[in-house]
Write a protein that holds these residues in place. Structure first.
Motif, PDB file in Angstrom:
ATOM      1  N   TYR A 257      23.019  55.471  -7.440  1.00  0.00           N
ATOM      2  CA  TYR A 257      22.441  54.415  -6.077  1.00  0.00           C
ATOM      3  C   TYR A 257      23.159  53.171  -6.504  1.00  0.00           C
ATOM      4  O   TYR A 257      23.297  52.947  -7.314  1.00  0.00           O
ATOM      5  N   TRP A 258      24.001  52.331  -5.272  1.00  0.00           N
ATOM      6  CA  TRP A 258      25.132  51.498  -5.846  1.00  0.00           C
ATOM      7  C   TRP A 258      24.256  50.124  -5.147  1.00  0.00           C
ATOM      8  O   TRP A 258      24.742  48.791  -5.741  1.00  0.00           O
ATOM      9  N   GLY A 259      22.939  49.480  -5.359  1.00  0.00           N
ATOM     10  CA  GLY A 259      22.606  48.656  -4.777  1.00  0.00           C
ATOM     11  C   GLY A 259      22.215  48.412  -4.225  1.00  0.00           C
ATOM     12  O   GLY A 259      22.011  49.724  -3.207  1.00  0.00           O
ATOM     13  N   PRO A 260      21.091  47.127  -3.389  1.00  0.00           N
ATOM     14  CA  PRO A 260      21.382  46.113  -4.399  1.00  0.00           C
ATOM     15  C   PRO A 260      19.730  46.371  -4.699  1.00  0.00           C
ATOM     16  O   PRO A 260      18.928  47.007  -4.801  1.00  0.00           O
ATOM     17  N   PHE A 261      19.723  45.515  -6.026  1.00  0.00           N
ATOM     18  CA  PHE A 261      19.465  45.146  -7.361  1.00  0.00           C
ATOM     19  C   PHE A 261      18.878  43.507  -7.241  1.00  0.00           C
ATOM     20  O   PHE A 261      19.483  43.398  -8.258  1.00  0.00           O
ATOM     21  N   TYR A 262      17.913  42.976  -6.346  1.00  0.00           N
ATOM     22  CA  TYR A 262      17.533  41.790  -6.861  1.00  0.00           C
ATOM     23  C   TYR A 262      16.725  41.800  -8.135  1.00  0.00           C
ATOM     24  O   TYR A 262      16.124  42.651  -8.926  1.00  0.00           O
ATOM     25  N   PRO A 263      17.154  40.428  -8.781  1.00  0.00           N
ATOM     26  CA  PRO A 263      16.272  39.812  -9.708  1.00  0.00           C
ATOM     27  C   PRO A 263      14.712  40.457  -9.720  1.00  0.00           C
ATOM     28  O   PRO A 263      13.832  39.895  -8.423  1.00  0.00           O
ATOM     29  N   GLY A 264      14.129  41.087 -10.741  1.00  0.00           N
ATOM     30  CA  GLY A 264      12.637  41.022 -10.400  1.00  0.00           C
ATOM     31  C   GLY A 264      12.302  42.996 -10.741  1.00  0.00           C
ATOM     32  O   GLY A 264      13.710  43.543 -11.191  1.00  0.00           O
ATOM     33  N   ASP A 265      11.152  43.168  -9.820  1.00  0.00           N
ATOM     34  CA  ASP A 265      11.122  44.865  -9.888  1.00  0.00           C
ATOM     35  C   ASP A 265      11.695  45.023  -8.818  1.00  0.00           C
ATOM     36  O   ASP A 265      10.844  44.538  -7.869  1.00  0.00           O
ATOM     37  N   GLN A 266      11.852  46.631  -8.805  1.00  0.00           N
ATOM     38  CA  GLN A 266      11.732  46.664  -7.055  1.00  0.00           C
ATOM     39  C   GLN A 266      12.467  48.776  -7.948  1.00  0.00           C
ATOM     40  O   GLN A 266      12.082  49.060  -8.556  1.00  0.00           O
ATOM     41  N   GLU A 267      11.604  49.078  -6.419  1.00  0.00           N
ATOM     42  CA  GLU A 267      12.322  50.641  -6.814  1.00  0.00           C
ATOM     43  C   GLU A 267      13.136  52.011  -6.227  1.00  0.00           C
ATOM     44  O   GLU A 267      13.867  51.065  -5.095  1.00  0.00           O
ATOM     45  N   VAL A 268      12.848  52.739  -6.760  1.00  0.00           N
ATOM     46  CA  VAL A 268      14.494  53.711  -6.154  1.00  0.00           C
ATOM     47  C   VAL A 268      13.340  55.123  -5.916  1.00  0.00           C
ATOM     48  O   VAL A 268      13.581  55.594  -6.666  1.00  0.00           O
ATOM     49  N   SER A 269      13.524  55.351  -4.503  1.00  0.00           N
ATOM     50  CA  SER A 269      12.881  56.181  -4.343  1.00  0.00           C
ATOM     51  C   SER A 269      13.083  57.254  -3.624  1.00  0.00           C
ATOM     52  O   SER A 269      14.018  56.695  -2.515  1.00  0.00           O
ATOM     53  N   PHE A 270      13.240  58.293  -3.161  1.00  0.00           N
ATOM     54  CA  PHE A 270      13.470  59.517  -2.826  1.00  0.00           C
ATOM     55  C   PHE A 270      13.247  61.073  -2.692  1.00  0.00           C
ATOM     56  O   PHE A 270      11.969  61.009  -3.196  1.00  0.00           O
ATOM     57  N   LEU A 271      13.434  61.356  -1.383  1.00  0.00           N
ATOM     58  CA  LEU A 271      12.559  63.043  -1.110  1.00  0.00           C
ATOM     59  C   LEU A 271      13.475  64.380  -1.815  1.00  0.00           C
ATOM     60  O   LEU A 271      14.751  63.412  -0.492  1.00  0.00           O
ATOM     61  N   TYR A 272      12.807  65.065  -1.869  1.00  0.00           N
ATOM     62  CA  TYR A 272      13.939  66.158  -1.678  1.00  0.00           C
ATOM     63  C   TYR A 272      12.660  68.099  -1.566  1.00  0.00           C
ATOM     64  O   TYR A 272      11.582  67.658  -1.819  1.00  0.00           O
ATOM     65  N   ARG A 273      13.101  68.856  -1.327  1.00  0.00           N
ATOM     66  CA  ARG A 273      12.890  70.297  -1.044  1.00  0.00           C
ATOM     67  C   ARG A 273      13.270  71.092  -1.854  1.00  0.00           C
ATOM     68  O   ARG A 273      14.463  71.213  -2.286  1.00  0.00           O
ATOM     69  N   LEU A 274      12.175  71.807  -3.145  1.00  0.00           N
ATOM     70  CA  LEU A 274      12.736  72.835  -3.743  1.00  0.00           C
ATOM     71  C   LEU A 274      12.376  74.584  -3.098  1.00  0.00           C
ATOM     72  O   LEU A 274      11.321  74.406  -3.253  1.00  0.00           O
ATOM     73  N   PRO A 275      13.409  75.597  -2.511  1.00  0.00           N
ATOM     74  CA  PRO A 275      12.535  76.518  -1.491  1.00  0.00           C
ATOM     75  C   PRO A 275      11.805  77.420  -2.980  1.00  0.00           C
ATOM     76  O   PRO A 275      12.453  77.543  -3.818  1.00  0.00           O
ATOM     77  N   VAL A 276      11.262  77.961  -2.876  1.00  0.00           N
ATOM     78  CA  VAL A 276      10.206  78.974  -3.234  1.00  0.00           C
ATOM     79  C   VAL A 276      10.116  79.927  -2.710  1.00  0.00           C
ATOM     80  O   VAL A 276       9.200  81.073  -1.261  1.00  0.00           O
ATOM     81  N   THR A 277      10.142  81.398  -2.919  1.00  0.00           N
ATOM     82  CA  THR A 277      10.434  82.529  -3.326  1.00  0.00           C
ATOM     83  C   THR A 277       8.606  83.176  -3.135  1.00  0.00           C
ATOM     84  O   THR A 277       8.731  83.484  -4.455  1.00  0.00           O
TER      85      THR A 277
ATOM     86  N   GLN B 217       8.572  63.662  -4.656  1.00  0.00           N
ATOM     87  CA  GLN B 217       9.571  62.385  -4.275  1.00  0.00           C
ATOM     88  C   GLN B 217       9.070  62.053  -5.927  1.00  0.00           C
ATOM     89  O   GLN B 217       8.595  62.096  -6.211  1.00  0.00           O
ATOM     90  N   GLN B 218      10.359  61.292  -5.639  1.00  0.00           N
ATOM     91  CA  GLN B 218      10.679  60.764  -7.066  1.00  0.00           C
ATOM     92  C   GLN B 218      11.287  59.395  -6.890  1.00  0.00           C
ATOM     93  O   GLN B 218      11.735  58.508  -6.005  1.00  0.00           O
ATOM     94  N   LEU B 219      10.364  58.685  -7.249  1.00  0.00           N
ATOM     95  CA  LEU B 219      10.185  57.483  -7.645  1.00  0.00           C
ATOM     96  C   LEU B 219      10.942  56.612  -9.169  1.00  0.00           C
ATOM     97  O   LEU B 219       9.986  56.970  -9.870  1.00  0.00           O
TER      98      LEU B 219
END
Length: 284
Positions: A213-233, A155-157
Motif C-alpha cells: 500500500y503506497w499511501g497516502p498516510f495523512y498526519p494522525g490516525d487512519q486505517e488500511v483495510s481490504f477483503l479477500y476470500r479463502l476457498p474451503v472444501t 476483512q483485514q484492517l
C-alpha cells in the motif's frame, strides 16, 4: 469525522470526473440553489508557497444530504489558485467536501453553509508528499472472519498512525525504487482481493502473495483495510481451516473476530475479549 473526510477524499480520487480522468460520473450534479462556494488552493509550506504553481488544478465538490442525496461537480483553479462553484444549494441538511489532488495526493476540506448564508469561503492547503515511512507507527490489526458459501470471507484492517507532519505517499513512477510505506502478506490461496469501501483503491498493489500500500498516510490516525476470500472444501464447521497471515510491517496487537455462532477459532496464546458488533453482526 476524520475517517469520514478521508473516505470522501478516496471517493473523489476514484471518481473519474473529479480527478480529471475520462471515466463517467458516478453521481449526479450537486443540489442546485442560489448560493456559491469559493476558495483558494494554497501551498502549506511558507518557503514553497511563492514558487508553487496552483493553477489548473482540478477541484471537486462533493455534496451529501442527510436524506442520502449526493452530488459531484468539478472546476479548475485559475492562475492564482482560486476556484468557484455557483448555483449550489445552501440547505442546512447538506454537507460539502471540496478537494483537489496535488502531486498525486488528495487534499480537501469539509464545510457547511452558515444558516441563510449565500456564500461559503474556504482554503485548501496542499503540501509536498514524503516517501519515508519513518513516521509511521503500526497499531492494531483486526481480522474479521465470516463464512460465505464455500469460502471464508476475511476483512483485514490495520490501524496506522502517522506521527509526522507530512503526508507519506509514493508516486507510481517511484515504486520500483522506493520501499512501500506499508506491506503485508495475504494467506496462501487467498482470492477476490478487494479494497474496503472508502479506501484509496489505486494505492494497493499485489505482487504474488505480497500486498503493498503506497499511501497516502495523512498526519494522525487512519486505517488500511481490504477483503479477500479463502476457498474451503467441505463444511468448515466440521474441519479445521488453517489461516496463516504475516505482518511484515508489524502490529502491536492482533484481534480476530468470528461470528457469535457458526465458527470457532483456535488461537493458541490468545485471550478471549468482549463481544463486539460490526455492521449489525455480533462477533466473538
Amino acid at each position: 469525522m476524520r475517517q469520514a473526510l478521508l473516505a470522501v477524499l478516496a471517493l473523489l480520487w476514484w471518481a473519474g470526473a473529479a480527478l480529471g480522468q475520462t471515466e463517467a460520473r458516478a453521481v449526479p450534479d450537486v443540489p442546485a440553489g442560489e448560493a456559491s462556494i469559493r476558495g483558494t488552493v494554497v501551498h502549506g509550506d511558507p518557503a514553497t508557497v511563492a514558487d508553487a504553481d496552483m493553477s489548473g488544478l482540478t477541484v471537486a465538490l462533493y455534496a451529501l444530504g442527510q436524506d442520502g442525496r449526493a452530488g459531484l461537480r468539478e472546476t479548475e483553479t485559475d492562475a492564482d489558485g482560486a476556484f468557484r462553484f455557483d448555483g449550489v444549494s445552501n440547505a442546512p441538511d447538506l454537507a460539502y467536501v471540496v478537494g483537489t489532488r496535488y502531486r498525486g495526493v488528495p487534499f480537501g476540506e469539509r464545510a457547511a453553509f452558515a444558516p441563510d448564508s449565500p456564500e461559503l469561503e474556504l482554503v485548501i492547503r496542499v503540501e509536498e508528499p514524503v516517501t519515508s515511512a519513518r513516521a509511521l507507527e503500526m497499531g492494531e490489526t483486526e481480522l474479521r472472519i465470516d463464512w460465505i458459501g464455500g469460502a471464508l470471507a476475511v476483512q483485514q484492517l490495520h490501524r496506522v498512525k502517522n506521527g509526522g507532519s507530512g503526508v507519506v505517499y509514493v508516486a507510481p513512477d517511484d515504486r520500483d525504487t522506493v520501499p512501500a510505506p506499508f506491506e503485508t502478506e495475504l494467506p496462501e490461496g487467498a482470492t477476490q482481493f478487494t479494497p474496503a469501501l472508502g479506501a484509496f483503491a489505486g494505492s494497493f498493489e499485489e505482487r504474488g502473495r505480497r500486498l503493498f500500500y503506497w499511501g497516502p498516510f495523512y498526519p494522525g490516525d487512519q486505517e488500511v483495510s481490504f477483503l479477500y476470500r479463502l476457498p474451503v472444501t467441505g463444511d468448515p464447521k466440521g474441519e479445521e481451516v488453517p489461516l496463516r497471515v504475516a505482518f511484515p510491517a508489524g502490529a502491536t496487537r492482533l484481534t480476530v473476530l468470528v461470528p457469535d455462532s457458526g465458527l470457532e477459532a483456535d488461537l493458541p496464546g490468545a485471550d478471549a475479549g468482549e463481544p463486539v458488533e460490526r455492521d449489525g453482526q455480533r462477533y466473538r
